[in-house]
Design an enzyme around this catalytic site. Structure first.
Site, PDB file in Angstrom:
ATOM      1  CG  ASP A   1      -2.033   0.941   1.182  1.00  0.00           C
ATOM      2  OD1 ASP A   1      -2.092   1.722   0.215  1.00  0.00           O
ATOM      3  OD2 ASP A   1      -2.874   0.927   2.105  1.00  0.00           O
ATOM      4  CG  ASP A   2      -0.090   4.747  -0.136  1.00  0.00           C
ATOM      5  OD1 ASP A   2      -0.902   4.247  -0.932  1.00  0.00           O
ATOM      6  OD2 ASP A   2      -0.386   5.676   0.643  1.00  0.00           O
TER       7      ASP A   2
ATOM      8  CB  CYS B   1      -6.104   3.081  -1.599  1.00  0.00           C
ATOM      9  SG  CYS B   1      -4.819   3.999  -0.735  1.00  0.00           S
TER      10      CYS B   1
ATOM     11  CE  LYS C   1      -6.090   0.468   1.410  1.00  0.00           C
ATOM     12  NZ  LYS C   1      -5.283   1.699   1.431  1.00  0.00           N
TER      13      LYS C   1
ATOM     14  CG  HIS D   1     -10.037   1.675   0.959  1.00  0.00           C
ATOM     15  ND1 HIS D   1      -9.068   2.500   0.429  1.00  0.00           N
ATOM     16  CD2 HIS D   1     -11.024   2.487   1.398  1.00  0.00           C
ATOM     17  CE1 HIS D   1      -9.447   3.760   0.562  1.00  0.00           C
ATOM     18  NE2 HIS D   1     -10.635   3.773   1.135  1.00  0.00           N
TER      19      HIS D   1
ATOM     20  CG  HIS E   1      -1.762   3.893   3.725  1.00  0.00           C
ATOM     21  ND1 HIS E   1      -2.150   4.835   4.665  1.00  0.00           N
ATOM     22  CD2 HIS E   1      -2.468   4.188   2.600  1.00  0.00           C
ATOM     23  CE1 HIS E   1      -3.041   5.656   4.124  1.00  0.00           C
ATOM     24  NE2 HIS E   1      -3.253   5.286   2.866  1.00  0.00           N
TER      25      HIS E   1
ATOM     26  CG  ASP F   1      -2.561   0.704  -3.066  1.00  0.00           C
ATOM     27  OD1 ASP F   1      -1.424   1.191  -2.901  1.00  0.00           O
ATOM     28  OD2 ASP F   1      -3.547   1.042  -2.383  1.00  0.00           O
ATOM     29  CG  ASN F   2      -1.607   4.307  -4.340  1.00  0.00           C
ATOM     30  OD1 ASN F   2      -2.623   3.876  -3.788  1.00  0.00           O
ATOM     31  ND2 ASN F   2      -0.617   4.860  -3.659  1.00  0.00           N
TER      32      ASN F   2
ATOM     33  CE  LYS G   1      -2.641   7.447  -1.527  1.00  0.00           C
ATOM     34  NZ  LYS G   1      -2.799   6.979  -0.146  1.00  0.00           N
TER      35      LYS G   1
HETATM   36 CA    CA Z   1      -2.570   2.978  -1.541  1.00  0.00          CA
END
Ligand code: CA
Length: 464
Positions: free
Chosen positions: A32-33, A72, A128, A130, A228, A286-287, A304
């Site tokens: 994540d990130d 995300c 996660k 989301h 994240h 995811d990004n 991001k």
């Molecule tokens: Ca993310």
């Protein structure tokens, strides 16, 4: 009779082998990130990532691997359905609204777990989600997964002592976005307490799932919330990156090394269970990384949330032992391809009314198919009047301010997107913009409000 029995047994054995080959396991490890340059194989020198690097060295490195979006929620909506999320309105980062059945990926779309379920796959998501917090509509167990261990919202604290709210569904409405980070972890529907750092806890759950599902096909979505924010690494992980002077990056790095350990343990478990040759493993973010939170996207422009490469070109790997060879694959691919790949390999039945936007990557990375898997890869945020990005061949077109502003770059010569060449290549611009316009005909406007519409988001922006 004896000969018949032997023949029958041989036929069963052969069928078994074929079935196994046709229904490989799938593990998707999604960070994540995580920044493009925050892994050793992409040039990171201050954060040790030996396990991700080992995966990269033995697998396929997608040098132009894109997430479906630069934040995300929309990115995960695209990944989980294999379709551009703008086709069904999941274009914004969903708010945490357990009372709202419309705040999440619409039920009219099938998730990857729902696609695999009829084939006998057991699926689990760890970490996660989301993609909607409504219990009956969006909980992972209502979206095709057999098991869930994690949190429903978009970010989470990492230690049990921070978890102030046992019930994920009963939060104070005007503070839901803050409180969702402090809910107890859910084991399916049951709130549970845990002892370790959350990243380690998630890894333990993954090892247990693999151990329990050695005999039949499985899909594991290993959706780490690391690295994240909030930047809360385990103490022992922080000590491993104490050489990093910048405090923010040091904290971020602590989360990355914990994540890297998890990747190593999952790959070891696959080896120990002799499942490597029957399991596709994808690793991706995811990004792009958020640089003010300590991430580093290297020479890529911005981070991001951006349509520039730093927003959505991410670390992206694939390994399927015995099928893929160690290599670097340069043609653009994106996270929508994961569902298409496993659906094609397993012979999943798909809805012809909802064609996938991804493609099976295996023939391309093995060399059975030449050329680019995609004519173009797209991004859109902010609805039809928002910003677009199109990656087509070596070129990248960015359109914003309701289509009144354009930039074009040749990424082969200018990966940092510094030189806008749009005036030099008017015909190329028209060609790509026509492809963009054609793609956008199949999209709808966002169907729910996003985090940008919350009070917390507005207050944070006011502080800046
Ligand atoms: Ca993310």
């Amino acid at each position: 009779m004896k000969i018949f029995s032997i023949l029958f047994a041989l036929a069963c054995l052969s069928l078994g082998a074929e079935q196994i080959q046709n229904k490989p396991n799938l593990i998707v490890i999604m960070a994540d990130d995580l920044g493009y340059k925050d892994v050793g194989y992409n040039g990171c020198t201050d954060i040790p990532t030996p396990h991700i690097d080992a995966l990269a060295k033995s697998g396929v490195q997608f040098s132009s691997g894109y997430s479906a979006y630069s934040v995300c929620g929309p990115s995960r909506a695209g990944f989980i359905t294999g379709r551009y999320q703008q086709r069904f309105g999941s274009e914004r980062n969903p708010q945490y609204r357990p009372e709202d059945p419309n705040m999440g990926v619409p039920k009219s779309e099938k998730t990857i777990a729902e696609v695999l379920k009829p084939l006998g796959y057991s699926s689990k998501i760890i970490g996660k989600w989301h993609l909607g917090a409504h219990k009956e509509t969006h909980h992972p167990l209502n979206r095709g997964f057999d098991e869930f261990y994690g949190h429903l919202g978009g970010s989470h604290y990492y230690f049990q002592k921070e978890m102030k709210f046992k019930d994920s569904y009963k939060l104070t409405k005007d503070k839901e976005e803050i409180q969702q980070m402090r809910t107890w972890i859910l084991d399916d529907h049951t709130p549970v307490q845990f002892e370790k750092h959350l990243t380690e806890e998630f890894t333990d759950q993954a090892l247990d799932f693999i151990e329990r599902h050695q005999e039949k096909p499985f899909f594991l979505f290993m959706s780490y919330n690391a690295p994240h924010t909030p930047l809360q690494p385990a103490k022992k992980d922080l000590e491993r990156v104490s050489h990093i002077q910048d405090k923010q990056r040091q904290l971020y790095a602590g989360l990355v090394v914990g994540l890297d350990d998890g990747v190593g343990q999952i790959m070891k478990k696959l080896r120990d269970c002799q499942l490597e040759e029957n399991t596709l493993v994808f690793f991706m973010s995811d990004n792009g990384g958020k640089e003010k939170w300590g991430a580093d996207n290297g020479i890529l422009r911005k981070d991001k949330g951006s349509s520039y490469e730093g927003g959505w070109r991410v670390p992206f790997l694939l390994k399927w032992k015995g099928v893929t060879s160690p290599s670097i694959y340069d043609q653009p691919v994106n996270s929508l391809d994961v569902l298409a790949t496993i659906a094609d390999l397993s012979g999943a039945a798909l809805d012809p009314e909802k064609p996938l936007d991804g493609v099976n990557l295996i023939p391309y990375v093995t060399g059975a198919k030449q050329g680019s898997p995609h004519k173009a890869i797209f991004l859109r945020g902010g609805g039809s009047e928002g910003s677009y990005a199109v990656r087509m061949g070596d070129y990248k077109l960015i359109t914003y301010n309701g289509g009144t502003c354009h930039q074009m770059f040749n990424l082969k010569d200018d990966i940092s997107e510094e030189k806008n060449i749009i005036k030099s290549f008017p015909e190329r611009f028209t060609e790509i913009d026509n492809v963009r316009a054609e793609w956008s005909k199949g999209l709808i406007e966002p169907v729910y409000l996003g985090l940008e519409h919350t009070q917390k988001f507005k207050e944070n922006n006011k502080k800046k």
